[in-house]
Design a protein around this motif. Structure first.
Motif, PDB file in Angstrom:
ATOM      1  N   VAL A 121       0.894  -1.132   0.113  1.00 19.09           N
ATOM      2  CA  VAL A 121      -0.049   0.049   0.070  1.00 19.09           C
ATOM      3  C   VAL A 121       0.953   1.390   0.053  1.00 19.09           C
ATOM      4  O   VAL A 121       0.353   2.143  -0.242  1.00 19.09           O
ATOM      5  CB  VAL A 121      -0.841   0.004   1.201  1.00 19.09           C
ATOM      6  CG1 VAL A 121      -2.002  -1.232   1.088  1.00 19.09           C
ATOM      7  CG2 VAL A 121      -0.234   0.126   2.492  1.00 19.09           C
ATOM      8  N   GLU A 122       2.233   1.147   0.129  1.00 22.50           N
ATOM      9  CA  GLU A 122       2.974   1.963   0.017  1.00 22.50           C
ATOM     10  C   GLU A 122       2.773   3.373   1.049  1.00 22.50           C
ATOM     11  O   GLU A 122       2.399   4.497   0.488  1.00 22.50           O
ATOM     12  CB  GLU A 122       3.248   2.556  -1.611  1.00 22.50           C
ATOM     13  CG  GLU A 122       3.814   1.666  -2.550  1.00 22.50           C
ATOM     14  CD  GLU A 122       3.714   2.098  -3.706  1.00 22.50           C
ATOM     15  OE1 GLU A 122       3.519   3.317  -4.003  1.00 22.50           O
ATOM     16  OE2 GLU A 122       4.364   1.194  -4.643  1.00 22.50           O
ATOM     17  N   SER A 124       3.285   6.603   3.055  1.00 24.01           N
ATOM     18  CA  SER A 124       3.974   7.465   2.878  1.00 24.01           C
ATOM     19  C   SER A 124       3.446   8.705   3.779  1.00 24.01           C
ATOM     20  O   SER A 124       2.140   9.002   3.805  1.00 24.01           O
ATOM     21  CB  SER A 124       3.738   8.231   1.283  1.00 24.01           C
ATOM     22  OG  SER A 124       4.756   9.234   1.288  1.00 24.01           O
ATOM     23  N   LYS A 141      -0.323   9.293   3.041  1.00 22.11           N
ATOM     24  CA  LYS A 141      -1.155   8.599   1.761  1.00 22.11           C
ATOM     25  C   LYS A 141      -0.682   7.066   1.710  1.00 22.11           C
ATOM     26  O   LYS A 141       0.274   6.633   2.356  1.00 22.11           O
ATOM     27  CB  LYS A 141      -0.267   9.185   0.507  1.00 22.11           C
ATOM     28  CG  LYS A 141      -0.563   8.569  -0.997  1.00 22.11           C
ATOM     29  CD  LYS A 141      -0.002   9.532  -1.846  1.00 22.11           C
ATOM     30  CE  LYS A 141       1.356   9.294  -2.230  1.00 22.11           C
ATOM     31  NZ  LYS A 141       1.966   9.912  -3.422  1.00 22.11           N
ATOM     32  N   MET A 142      -1.766   6.330   0.918  1.00 16.73           N
ATOM     33  CA  MET A 142      -1.561   4.868   0.765  1.00 16.73           C
ATOM     34  C   MET A 142      -2.388   4.485  -0.301  1.00 16.73           C
ATOM     35  O   MET A 142      -3.073   5.378  -0.785  1.00 16.73           O
ATOM     36  CB  MET A 142      -2.255   4.282   2.136  1.00 16.73           C
ATOM     37  CG  MET A 142      -3.583   4.411   2.254  1.00 16.73           C
ATOM     38  SD  MET A 142      -4.264   3.437   3.878  1.00 16.73           S
ATOM     39  CE  MET A 142      -4.135   1.866   3.373  1.00 16.73           C
ATOM     40  N   LEU A 143      -2.237   3.279  -0.661  1.00 16.67           N
ATOM     41  CA  LEU A 143      -2.928   2.986  -1.793  1.00 16.67           C
ATOM     42  C   LEU A 143      -4.158   2.068  -1.364  1.00 16.67           C
ATOM     43  O   LEU A 143      -4.224   1.359  -0.334  1.00 16.67           O
ATOM     44  CB  LEU A 143      -2.211   1.932  -2.875  1.00 16.67           C
ATOM     45  CG  LEU A 143      -0.996   2.529  -3.588  1.00 16.67           C
ATOM     46  CD1 LEU A 143      -0.176   1.504  -4.332  1.00 16.67           C
ATOM     47  CD2 LEU A 143      -1.582   3.392  -4.464  1.00 16.67           C
ATOM     48  N   LYS A 483      -1.101  -3.273  -8.511  1.00 16.02           N
ATOM     49  CA  LYS A 483      -1.293  -1.650  -8.700  1.00 16.02           C
ATOM     50  C   LYS A 483      -2.321  -1.294  -9.845  1.00 16.02           C
ATOM     51  O   LYS A 483      -2.794  -0.012  -9.723  1.00 16.02           O
ATOM     52  CB  LYS A 483      -0.015  -1.195  -9.153  1.00 16.02           C
ATOM     53  CG  LYS A 483       1.281  -1.277  -7.749  1.00 16.02           C
ATOM     54  CD  LYS A 483       2.529  -0.339  -8.148  1.00 16.02           C
ATOM     55  CE  LYS A 483       3.033  -0.635  -6.872  1.00 16.02           C
ATOM     56  NZ  LYS A 483       4.732  -0.683  -7.205  1.00 16.02           N
ATOM     57  N   ARG A 487      -5.848   2.774  -6.141  1.00 19.23           N
ATOM     58  CA  ARG A 487      -5.548   4.001  -6.332  1.00 19.23           C
ATOM     59  C   ARG A 487      -5.124   4.925  -5.155  1.00 19.23           C
ATOM     60  O   ARG A 487      -5.379   4.412  -3.877  1.00 19.23           O
ATOM     61  CB  ARG A 487      -6.866   4.780  -6.816  1.00 19.23           C
ATOM     62  CG  ARG A 487      -8.030   4.989  -5.749  1.00 19.23           C
ATOM     63  CD  ARG A 487      -9.284   5.482  -6.356  1.00 19.23           C
ATOM     64  NE  ARG A 487     -10.267   5.400  -5.160  1.00 19.23           N
ATOM     65  CZ  ARG A 487     -10.455   6.300  -4.291  1.00 19.23           C
ATOM     66  NH1 ARG A 487      -9.698   7.451  -4.453  1.00 19.23           N
ATOM     67  NH2 ARG A 487     -11.333   6.257  -3.553  1.00 19.23           N
ATOM     68  N   PRO A 488      -4.453   5.703  -5.248  1.00 20.84           N
ATOM     69  CA  PRO A 488      -3.754   6.442  -4.091  1.00 20.84           C
ATOM     70  C   PRO A 488      -4.662   7.437  -3.522  1.00 20.84           C
ATOM     71  O   PRO A 488      -5.661   7.917  -3.776  1.00 20.84           O
ATOM     72  CB  PRO A 488      -2.893   7.577  -4.573  1.00 20.84           C
ATOM     73  CG  PRO A 488      -2.721   7.100  -6.076  1.00 20.84           C
ATOM     74  CD  PRO A 488      -3.887   6.393  -6.665  1.00 20.84           C
ATOM     75  N   MET A 489      -4.701   7.450  -1.980  1.00 20.53           N
ATOM     76  CA  MET A 489      -5.709   8.065  -1.109  1.00 20.53           C
ATOM     77  C   MET A 489      -4.876   8.973  -0.279  1.00 20.53           C
ATOM     78  O   MET A 489      -4.119   8.323   0.674  1.00 20.53           O
ATOM     79  CB  MET A 489      -6.689   7.057  -0.612  1.00 20.53           C
ATOM     80  CG  MET A 489      -7.792   7.655   0.657  1.00 20.53           C
ATOM     81  SD  MET A 489      -8.895   8.335  -0.471  1.00 20.53           S
ATOM     82  CE  MET A 489      -9.742   9.394   0.753  1.00 20.53           C
ATOM     83  N   VAL A 490      -5.109  10.347  -0.069  1.00 16.31           N
ATOM     84  CA  VAL A 490      -4.200  10.861   0.892  1.00 16.31           C
ATOM     85  C   VAL A 490      -5.236  11.470   1.969  1.00 16.31           C
ATOM     86  O   VAL A 490      -6.434  11.795   1.904  1.00 16.31           O
ATOM     87  CB  VAL A 490      -3.849  12.292   0.156  1.00 16.31           C
ATOM     88  CG1 VAL A 490      -3.177  13.225   0.966  1.00 16.31           C
ATOM     89  CG2 VAL A 490      -2.726  11.889  -0.750  1.00 16.31           C
ATOM     90  N   ARG A 513       7.709   2.459   5.829  1.00 17.05           N
ATOM     91  CA  ARG A 513       6.912   3.437   5.558  1.00 17.05           C
ATOM     92  C   ARG A 513       7.892   4.410   5.074  1.00 17.05           C
ATOM     93  O   ARG A 513       8.857   4.507   5.465  1.00 17.05           O
ATOM     94  CB  ARG A 513       6.014   3.915   6.633  1.00 17.05           C
ATOM     95  CG  ARG A 513       5.050   3.003   7.377  1.00 17.05           C
ATOM     96  CD  ARG A 513       4.140   3.181   8.123  1.00 17.05           C
ATOM     97  NE  ARG A 513       4.622   3.782   9.434  1.00 17.05           N
ATOM     98  CZ  ARG A 513       3.803   4.577  10.399  1.00 17.05           C
ATOM     99  NH1 ARG A 513       2.718   4.500  10.253  1.00 17.05           N
ATOM    100  NH2 ARG A 513       4.490   4.993  11.346  1.00 17.05           N
TER     101      ARG A 513
END
Ligand code: NAP
Length: 526
Positions: A121-122, A124, A141-143, A483, A487-490, A513
């Protein structure tokens, strides 16, 4: 086997359109009648998927990983019935069925590991700073899963690229419900695998709407699914015409959605002259196997060989032709695929050619004759049709007069899944244009091996510039395929208790992280 659909994990058979699958070896239909899904069943499947999508973020990664592992156990527990069904619907061998099942199970377990680790989920984190001028906001942020995904599998991979294949499993892993548009040529294999997924849903307490398997023999079911407003992405494996049609359909929606179509390719192999003599046997063995295995019905089949005219290349071709034609002919997946193959081959053979070699003698019912067609580079470059995939055991050989003509032939190639160079390292300067041109056209460059055999691992990329796929940035094979469905979610300025666990200050899961741009397992320090 019931022939019924599975709508949100419930059996359903409301339609009246029936169809059967076909055994190409026995040349007769298999006994089960499958019932095509109705408009209502499609709508129900999508509504249930949408409901499941809103529940999935509340389910733990452990439960999600258990679900994927349970699917693999349930599939394995079907035993020989599943393998027999695969064989009866494809004409492929039992050994191939076992190997492809192993691949499907490996994929499931690889994604279970990925989900359990949760680093995909990267996460950040850029902590806020009120003392900076201007004030720096707190951003995390994460996926996240993209939403309900529709999956279209291909005829040639009933296990690895179908019901519980890479698309379905990567979408589940990303947190997306999946509706499979079952492939009509292997609907029985699809039903058995679907039942295993349903059992896994029940056993691990996942929401029922996470999975539906819909039968279809007409295009209407697939169209309805792609156009449904609650569907958020499509995974497709199949022909260029099919993938392109679905891509255009998805882009015509009021809300366009991504279609990850992995399509056909001719997978060019450039054979360089210098080391050809010493590798004559080895390379012709490798290529003969790659051209004919699975009756040539692989998206990575080497359908195009490019050589510079020389005594060595003439001898190499003679050796290769003999080896390819000596192999046993076997039935293709279905009479309709055989017909498509014969028709595409006839079209290709209309150009002025140097030679045409076809397997001779008696061949089994529904089998075809493996074929090697040789043309001049000028004919190749002036006939774009020769770049179209002929799905089956057909390989086009292009003979170039010079290095310059070889470079020109490579330059006209369209996007491909793979590109192969057979040669030696010593000549890298001489052929640097070939290397750099191929680099621009393919997703996987291969040196002195063959394109068939797509390893499932993080470093695989199974994709390539159009028309190999509709989005060259994503892979259909390996764990990175997740991937496509994320989608990225902030979260900006979110209080700890409202943040997903993985983005909170304390790194309870002790995973990597990115904090202030650097990867770490540390907590966030105020
Ligand atoms: P296909 O004819 O394109 O069918 C794939 C699926 O898409 C089927 O379920 C088909 O349904 C559906 N479909 C096709 N056109 C459609 C349309 N216009 N509207 C709605 N649905 C549509 O491909 P196939 O013959 O099954 O598979 C062989 C092809 O797959 C070859 O070209 C091979 O190279 C390619 N392939 C690519 C990869 C890859 O990873 N790149 C892997 C394996 C295979 P119907 O059957 O009902 O039409």
């Amino acid at each position: 086997m019931t022939g019924e659909n599975s709508v949100g994990c419930e059996f359903s058979a409301e339609g009246s359109c029936l169809f059967q699958t076909f055994n190409p070896v026995k040349n007769k239909s298999n006994p089960t009648f499958f019932i095509e899904a109705t408009i209502d069943e499609v709508n129900r499947a999508v509504d249930l998927a949408q409901e499941a999508y809103s529940i999935l973020p509340t389910i733990s990664v452990v439960q999600k990983a258990d679900f994927l592992e349970e699917i693999s156990l349930q599939i394995l527990s079907i035993g020989d019935n599943l393998l027999d069904c695969f064989v009866s619907e494809t004409g492929l061998t039992i050994e191939r069925a076992i190997a492809e099942r192993t691949r499907m199970l490996m994929q499931l377990n690889a994604f279970a590991d990925l989900v359990r680790k949760n680093e995909w989920v990267e996460p950040s984190i850029d902590p806020g700073n009120v003392n900076r001028n201007p004030k720096k906001p707190d951003l995390r942020k994460m996926l996240v899963g993209i939403g309900p995904v529709v999956v279209f599998g291909a005829s040639n991979f009933p296990f690895a690229y179908s019901t519980a294949g890479g698309d379905t499993i990567s979408a589940f892993a990303a947190g997306c419900p999946v509706i499979v548009k079952s492939h009509p040529l292997h609907a029985g294999t699809g039903e058995l695998v679907a039942n295993a997924i349903v059992k896994a849903v029940m056993k691990t307490g996942m929401p029922k709407g996470i999975f539906s398997n819909l039968n279809a023999v007409n295009l209407a079911v697939g169209k309805q699914l792609v156009l449904h407003p609650k569907v958020k992405a499509v995974g497709f494996t199949g022909s260029i015409s099919g993938g392109r049609a679905l891509f255009d359909m998805a882009n015509s929606r009021p809300e366009p959605i991504p279609v990850f179509a992995e399509m056909g390719s001719v997978n060019p192999v450039v054979i360089l002259p210098e080391s050809l003599s010493e590798n004559n046997e080895k390379w012709s063995d490798l290529l003969a196997e790659s051209i004919t295995s699975g009756v040539g019905q692989f998206c990575t089949n080497p359908g195009l060989l490019l050589l510079i005219d020389s005594e060595e290349s003439t001898f190499f071709l003679e050796t290769l032709v003999t080896k390819v034609l000596n192999r046993e002919a076997a039935p293709m997946l279905h009479p309709s695929i055989l017909e498509r193959f014969e028709s595409a081959k006839r079209e290709a053979c209309k150009v002025p050619f140097i030679s045409l070699h076809e397997k001779k003698g008696d061949i089994p019912i529904n089998a075809t004759r493996q074929t090697i067609l040789t043309v001049n580079a000028s004919v190749f470059m002036s006939n774009p049709l020769l770049q179209e995939e002929v799905f089956g055991p057909f390989t086009l050989v292009v003979i170039c007069k010079s290095l310059n003509e070889l470079e020109e032939s490579v330059a006209v190639l369209k996007g491909q899944l793979t590109g192969t160079i057979m040669g030696s390292v010593e000549n890298k300067e001489k052929y640097k244009t070939i290397f750099s041109t191929l680099h621009q056209k393919v997703g996987r460059l291969i040196f002195n091996e063959v394109p068939t055999g797509v390893e499932v691992c993080p470093s695989m990329h199974h994709g390539g510039p159009y028309p190999a796929t509709t989005d060259s940035r994503f892979t259909a094979v390996g764990t990175d395929s997740i991937k496509r469905f994320a989608r990225p979610m902030v979260y900006q300025n979110f209080p700890e208790e409202l943040l997903p666990e993985i983005l909170r200050d304390q790194n309870r899961m002790k995973i990597e992280r990115r904090i202030n741009g650097a990867w770490t397992k540390s907590d966030v320090h105020a």
